[in-house]
Motif scaffolding. Structure first.
Motif, PDB file in Angstrom:
ATOM      1  N   THR A 176       2.812  -2.502 -17.039  1.00 21.77           N
ATOM      2  CA  THR A 176       1.602  -3.277 -16.787  1.00 21.77           C
ATOM      3  C   THR A 176       0.984  -2.973 -15.426  1.00 21.77           C
ATOM      4  OG1 THR A 176       2.914  -5.120 -15.920  1.00 21.77           O
ATOM      5  CG2 THR A 176       2.384  -5.157 -18.270  1.00 21.77           C
ATOM      6  N   ALA A 177       1.717  -2.325 -14.552  1.00 22.58           N
ATOM      7  CA  ALA A 177       1.221  -2.046 -13.199  1.00 22.58           C
ATOM      8  C   ALA A 177       0.080  -1.030 -13.256  1.00 22.58           C
ATOM      9  CB  ALA A 177       2.347  -1.523 -12.327  1.00 22.58           C
ATOM     10  N   GLU A 178      -0.885  -1.218 -12.378  1.00 20.17           N
ATOM     11  CA  GLU A 178      -2.007  -0.288 -12.244  1.00 20.17           C
ATOM     12  C   GLU A 178      -1.889   0.453 -10.922  1.00 20.17           C
ATOM     13  OE1 GLU A 178      -5.489  -2.668 -12.646  1.00 20.17           O
ATOM     14  OE2 GLU A 178      -5.174  -3.045 -14.788  1.00 20.17           O
ATOM     15  N   ASN A 179      -2.642   1.526 -10.803  1.00 25.18           N
ATOM     16  CA  ASN A 179      -2.688   2.326  -9.575  1.00 25.18           C
ATOM     17  C   ASN A 179      -1.338   2.939  -9.233  1.00 25.18           C
ATOM     18  OD1 ASN A 179      -5.481   1.648  -9.143  1.00 25.18           O
ATOM     19  ND2 ASN A 179      -4.810  -0.336  -8.357  1.00 25.18           N
ATOM     20  N   VAL A 180      -0.615   3.359 -10.273  1.00 26.47           N
ATOM     21  CA  VAL A 180       0.648   4.065 -10.074  1.00 26.47           C
ATOM     22  C   VAL A 180       0.594   5.379 -10.828  1.00 26.47           C
ATOM     23  CG1 VAL A 180       1.945   1.901  -9.849  1.00 26.47           C
ATOM     24  CG2 VAL A 180       1.796   3.029 -12.081  1.00 26.47           C
ATOM     25  N   THR A 181       1.429   6.316 -10.400  1.00 24.92           N
ATOM     26  CA  THR A 181       1.624   7.551 -11.154  1.00 24.92           C
ATOM     27  C   THR A 181       2.714   7.296 -12.175  1.00 24.92           C
ATOM     28  OG1 THR A 181       0.982   8.912  -9.260  1.00 24.92           O
ATOM     29  CG2 THR A 181       2.252   9.987 -11.004  1.00 24.92           C
ATOM     30  N   LEU A 182       2.455   7.626 -13.425  1.00 26.64           N
ATOM     31  CA  LEU A 182       3.376   7.317 -14.506  1.00 26.64           C
ATOM     32  C   LEU A 182       4.076   8.566 -15.006  1.00 26.64           C
ATOM     33  CD1 LEU A 182       4.554   5.516 -16.784  1.00 26.64           C
ATOM     34  CD2 LEU A 182       2.437   5.957 -18.064  1.00 26.64           C
ATOM     35  N   ASN A 183       5.403   8.497 -15.081  1.00 28.53           N
ATOM     36  CA  ASN A 183       6.207   9.541 -15.711  1.00 28.53           C
ATOM     37  C   ASN A 183       7.073   8.892 -16.778  1.00 28.53           C
ATOM     38  OD1 ASN A 183       5.532  11.986 -14.243  1.00 28.53           O
ATOM     39  ND2 ASN A 183       6.507  11.020 -12.479  1.00 28.53           N
ATOM     40  N   THR A 184       7.214   9.569 -17.899  1.00 25.95           N
ATOM     41  CA  THR A 184       8.052   9.080 -18.984  1.00 25.95           C
ATOM     42  C   THR A 184       9.339   9.885 -19.032  1.00 25.95           C
ATOM     43  OG1 THR A 184       6.094   8.476 -20.272  1.00 25.95           O
ATOM     44  CG2 THR A 184       8.168   8.649 -21.458  1.00 25.95           C
ATOM     45  N   PHE A 185      10.460   9.170 -19.077  1.00 28.60           N
ATOM     46  CA  PHE A 185      11.762   9.841 -19.099  1.00 28.60           C
ATOM     47  C   PHE A 185      12.775   8.911 -19.738  1.00 28.60           C
ATOM     48  CE2 PHE A 185      15.818  11.294 -17.442  1.00 28.60           C
ATOM     49  CZ  PHE A 185      15.700  12.675 -17.502  1.00 28.60           C
TER      50      PHE A 185
ATOM     51  N   ASP B 229       0.806  -1.234   0.000  1.00 29.66           N
ATOM     52  CA  ASP B 229       0.000   0.000   0.000  1.00 29.66           C
ATOM     53  C   ASP B 229       0.833   1.276   0.000  1.00 29.66           C
ATOM     54  OD1 ASP B 229      -2.461  -1.365  -0.028  1.00 29.66           O
ATOM     55  OD2 ASP B 229      -2.411  -1.622   2.143  1.00 29.66           O
ATOM     56  N   HIS B 230       2.028   1.202  -0.577  1.00 23.17           N
ATOM     57  CA  HIS B 230       2.809   2.422  -0.761  1.00 23.17           C
ATOM     58  C   HIS B 230       2.247   3.208  -1.948  1.00 23.17           C
ATOM     59  CE1 HIS B 230       5.717   1.316   2.226  1.00 23.17           C
ATOM     60  NE2 HIS B 230       6.077   0.208   1.579  1.00 23.17           N
ATOM     61  N   GLN B 231       2.500   4.508  -1.949  1.00 25.05           N
ATOM     62  CA  GLN B 231       2.176   5.350  -3.093  1.00 25.05           C
ATOM     63  C   GLN B 231       3.335   5.245  -4.079  1.00 25.05           C
ATOM     64  OE1 GLN B 231      -0.884   6.968  -3.304  1.00 25.05           O
ATOM     65  NE2 GLN B 231      -1.247   5.749  -1.449  1.00 25.05           N
ATOM     66  N   VAL B 232       3.071   4.716  -5.251  1.00 24.44           N
ATOM     67  CA  VAL B 232       4.139   4.402  -6.194  1.00 24.44           C
ATOM     68  C   VAL B 232       4.085   5.310  -7.420  1.00 24.44           C
ATOM     69  CG1 VAL B 232       5.142   2.631  -7.685  1.00 24.44           C
ATOM     70  CG2 VAL B 232       4.208   1.998  -5.444  1.00 24.44           C
ATOM     71  N   THR B 233       5.230   5.905  -7.714  1.00 25.80           N
ATOM     72  CA  THR B 233       5.423   6.648  -8.950  1.00 25.80           C
ATOM     73  C   THR B 233       6.453   5.901  -9.784  1.00 25.80           C
ATOM     74  OG1 THR B 233       4.923   8.794  -7.940  1.00 25.80           O
ATOM     75  CG2 THR B 233       6.220   8.820  -9.968  1.00 25.80           C
ATOM     76  N   THR B 234       6.171   5.692 -11.052  1.00 27.17           N
ATOM     77  CA  THR B 234       7.107   5.000 -11.923  1.00 27.17           C
ATOM     78  C   THR B 234       7.699   5.984 -12.928  1.00 27.17           C
ATOM     79  OG1 THR B 234       5.361   4.374 -13.497  1.00 27.17           O
ATOM     80  CG2 THR B 234       5.870   2.825 -11.715  1.00 27.17           C
ATOM     81  N   ILE B 235       8.970   5.768 -13.242  1.00 29.70           N
ATOM     82  CA  ILE B 235       9.646   6.530 -14.288  1.00 29.70           C
ATOM     83  C   ILE B 235      10.152   5.514 -15.301  1.00 29.70           C
ATOM     84  CG2 ILE B 235      11.534   8.107 -14.836  1.00 29.70           C
ATOM     85  CD1 ILE B 235      11.379   9.170 -12.004  1.00 29.70           C
ATOM     86  N   VAL B 236       9.599   5.565 -16.507  1.00 31.09           N
ATOM     87  CA  VAL B 236       9.926   4.574 -17.529  1.00 31.09           C
ATOM     88  C   VAL B 236      10.210   5.274 -18.851  1.00 31.09           C
ATOM     89  CG1 VAL B 236       8.505   2.822 -16.405  1.00 31.09           C
ATOM     90  CG2 VAL B 236       7.528   4.223 -18.224  1.00 31.09           C
ATOM     91  N   ARG B 237      10.949   4.595 -19.710  1.00 29.67           N
ATOM     92  CA  ARG B 237      11.221   5.139 -21.043  1.00 29.67           C
ATOM     93  C   ARG B 237      10.071   4.849 -21.996  1.00 29.67           C
ATOM     94  NH1 ARG B 237      13.787   3.284 -25.692  1.00 29.67           N
ATOM     95  NH2 ARG B 237      14.307   1.307 -24.684  1.00 29.67           N
ATOM     96  N   ASN B 238       9.512   3.646 -21.889  1.00 28.99           N
ATOM     97  CA  ASN B 238       8.429   3.249 -22.775  1.00 28.99           C
ATOM     98  C   ASN B 238       7.180   2.940 -21.953  1.00 28.99           C
ATOM     99  OD1 ASN B 238       6.691   2.188 -24.666  1.00 28.99           O
ATOM    100  ND2 ASN B 238       8.172   0.754 -25.539  1.00 28.99           N
ATOM    101  N   PRO B 239       6.237   3.876 -21.854  1.00 30.10           N
ATOM    102  CA  PRO B 239       5.051   3.648 -21.014  1.00 30.10           C
ATOM    103  C   PRO B 239       4.169   2.518 -21.506  1.00 30.10           C
ATOM    104  CG  PRO B 239       4.799   5.650 -22.324  1.00 30.10           C
ATOM    105  CD  PRO B 239       6.225   5.203 -22.491  1.00 30.10           C
TER     106      PRO B 239
END
Length: 210
Positions: free
Chosen positions: A38-47, A24-34
């Motif tokens: 596959t994860a849901e309920n995360v904040t997505l950033n592209t970088f 139940d952590h608040q998760v932010t992801t930083i990915v090159r190819n969004p």
């Protein structure tokens, strides 16, 4: 806890993301190819870490940043050490901690003798292991206020669910009673999240295996 994960579309990074969400952590992801996330309920950033753009704004507000970075897919192993330095610099002066998904190759089989230097170390993983060793040196020599932990897995990390209690070591390579150095990706991710929550090993390398 607010956790930002770099490399969440990778095998290990994806499992760390899964385990963080289960807690139940608040998760932010930083990915090159969004499209690969596959994860849901995360904040997505592209970088794109290959760019010269400033990554610091994407790290703001994180209690912990977990970086799972590798150069094997594209053969750009230099990106590993470069990213270590980049993150240490970007986070310096903040209270955000940095956890690094490291390799086993830099573990010592004897004082000053690394696993990657052994004659039977798999050739296909050598460049990656050397790159992680360079990243470890960056962590140890960079003048920064960033609190970090470099987490090396066992020599063999494999798909599978949790198998129970893991052990934590330091720079020395260690095995179980059967002479094996192994851990499932699930338990490695669990160990990473335990360290994120407990902050038990600041500014050092630890190793995780059964």
């Amino acid at each position: 806890m607010n956790i930002t994960i770099l490399g969440a579309t990778g095998w290990i990074g994806g499992e760390i993301t899964t385990q963080a969400l289960l807690r139940d952590h608040q998760v932010t992801t930083i990915v090159r190819n969004p499209d690969k996330l596959t994860a849901e309920n995360v904040t997505l950033n592209t970088f794109d870490l290959r760019s010269d753009d400033d990554i610091a704004p994407l790290l703001t507000g994180a209690d912990v940043v977990i970086a799972s970075i590798g150069g094997r897919a594209a053969g750009n192993h230099e990106l590993v050490a470069q990213t270590a330095h980049r993150l240490l610099t970007a986070l310096s002066g903040s209270s955000t901690r940095l956890l690094w998904v490291g390799g086993a190759g830099s573990l010592e089989t004897a004082p000053g003798v690394t696993l990657v230097s052994s004659a039977d170390f798999p050739a296909e993983y050598k460049a990656e292991a050397l790159a992680q060793g360079e990243a470890l040196e960056i962590f140890r020599t960079t003048n920064t206020t960033t609190q970090w932990t470099f987490v090396s897995p066992a020599a063999v990390i494999y798909p599978g669910s949790s198998e129970g209690v893991y052990r934590i070591g330091g720079d020395a390579f260690f095995t179980n009673e059967q002479g094996e150095s192994k851990i499932s990706v699930t338990d490695y991710a669990i160990a990473i999240l335990d360290e994120a929550q407990n902050a038990a090993h600041p500014n050092r390398r630890i190793s995780v295996a059964y």
